[in-house]
Each structure stands twice: as C-alpha cells, then as structure tokens.
Motif scaffolding. Structure first.
Motif, short mmCIF file in Angstrom:
data_model
loop_
_atom_site.label_atom_id
_atom_site.label_comp_id
_atom_site.label_asym_id
_atom_site.label_seq_id
_atom_site.Cartn_x
_atom_site.Cartn_y
_atom_site.Cartn_z
N LEU A 16 80.97 -155.84 -0.46
CA LEU A 16 81.33 -155.56 -1.65
C LEU A 16 80.05 -155.45 -2.31
N LEU A 17 79.96 -154.14 -2.85
CA LEU A 17 78.85 -153.77 -4.04
C LEU A 17 79.25 -153.35 -5.04
N ASP A 18 78.75 -153.87 -6.34
CA ASP A 18 79.12 -153.20 -7.44
C ASP A 18 78.12 -152.08 -7.78
N GLU A 19 78.53 -151.49 -8.95
CA GLU A 19 77.56 -150.05 -9.32
C GLU A 19 76.29 -150.44 -9.43
N VAL A 20 75.98 -151.64 -10.10
CA VAL A 20 74.52 -151.73 -10.24
C VAL A 20 73.81 -152.24 -8.96
N GLU A 21 74.42 -152.81 -8.06
CA GLU A 21 73.92 -153.27 -6.87
C GLU A 21 73.51 -152.00 -5.95
#
Length: 197
Positions: A16-21
């Motif tokens: 799971l990656l967020d938008e910043v990552e």
C-alpha cells in the motif's frame, strides 16, 4: 500494512503506497534513468545485429554514483605488481558486460515508473500496488540501484553502519536524501522478506 510488502498467492506481492510515496518513488526512478542514460539503440539504417555485438566502455565511470552502479569486476589486490593486471581484466570485462548491465538497470527503473504510472492512473490518493514475480524482481533491482546511487552521493561506504545518518541535524541539506535512503532500505528489506519468506 502501509509501506510493507505482503505476499500474494501467486508468488507476487503487494504494498500500500500513499500519493506522496508514489510521487517520490517515481521521481527517484526517473532520476535513476537519467543517471544511467539512454540506451544504445542502433542508428537509422544500422545493422541491429552489429549493434548487438558492439563493445562498451573499458574505463569506469567518473561519476561516483555510476561507479557504484557499474563497479570494476576485479578489485585492487593491493600489490602494485598486480594492480595493472587487475585494471586490464576489469577493462576487458567491462567492455563486454556494461552495455547489458545498463540495459537491465534501465528496464528495472522503467518497470517501476510504468507500474507507478498505472497505479496513479486510478485517481486514488493511495493505492495497493500488486507485483507479479518478474515485476517484483525488477522492483528489487531498481530499489537496490536507487540505494546504491544515493549512498554514493551521501558517501556511505561498506565500512560504515549508517548510524551517523540517523544523527544528522534537521537543518543538514543531506537530510532529505538520508530519509529517502533509509526509507528505500526499509522498502527493499520488506520486499526481500516477502519474496524469500
């Protein structure tokens, strides 16, 4: 768990990656592509078979990050009488292997960019990235290359444990690079554990 790879039933994995990552990983992969440079595609009208058998450079790169990505095959034995021989063997090895190694590293970084672009196209602020076995291998290669390049810029050596990186003051201009280096290490470690576990 966010930022940690988890196994999938088919031998692949997911994270799971967020938008910043996603943005940071994509930016770093693009910078890696720029560092490695364009491929040696045959010129218009050139025989593609001849290009396949063309030789690469015989000298190591001057840029420390590239030198870390494309090291000499034969280390310095430390004895002056053997130094010239080791350099000659390294040059010969480099001539025939570096073009393929550059191609593989470029393909690994491109795989990261493409999978992140596909993930970003979903329009979600964060998403689960699923990687098949081959994609995971390419991600592992790219993460390793990113850490090597950043480590070279930070002048991290094999002899260091990296502990001093944790103690940098917040106003040190290297701090963002250190954070990226450490984060990529955690991501890489998680991917290795998932693939080998």
């Amino acid at each position: 768990m966010p930022g940690q790879f988890e196994p999938l039933g088919d031998g692949g994995c997911a994270v799971l990656l967020d938008e910043v990552e996603i943005s940071i990983l994509r930016s770093l992969a693009v910078q890696l592509l720029e560092l490695i440079g364009p491929g040696d595609e045959p010129a218009a009208g050139e025989d593609p078979l001849a290009a396949l058998f063309s030789e690469g450079p015989s000298e190591p790169p001057a840029d420390p990050a590239l030198a870390r990505l494309f090291p000499d095959a034969y280390g310095d034995p430390g004895r002056p009488e053997e130094e010239a021989e080791a350099r000659a063997r390294s040059a010969e090895f480099r001539r025939f292997t570096e073009p393929d190694l550059r191609t593989r590293k470029r393909e690994d970084a491109l795989a990261v960019v493409r999978s992140l672009d596909a993930l970003a196209a979903t329009g979600e602020h964060g998403a689960v990235l699923e990687l098949g076995v081959e994609d995971a291998r390419q991600w592992l290669g790219a993460l390793n290359d990113l850490r090597l390049a950043i480590g070279a810029r930070l002048e991290v050596t094999d002899d260091q444990d990296g502990g001093e990186l944790y103690r940098l003051p917040d106003d040190d201009p290297r701090k963002p690079m250190v954070i990226a280096y450490l984060w990529l290490g955690e991501l890489q470690g998680s991917l290795i554990e998932t693939l080998t576990g």
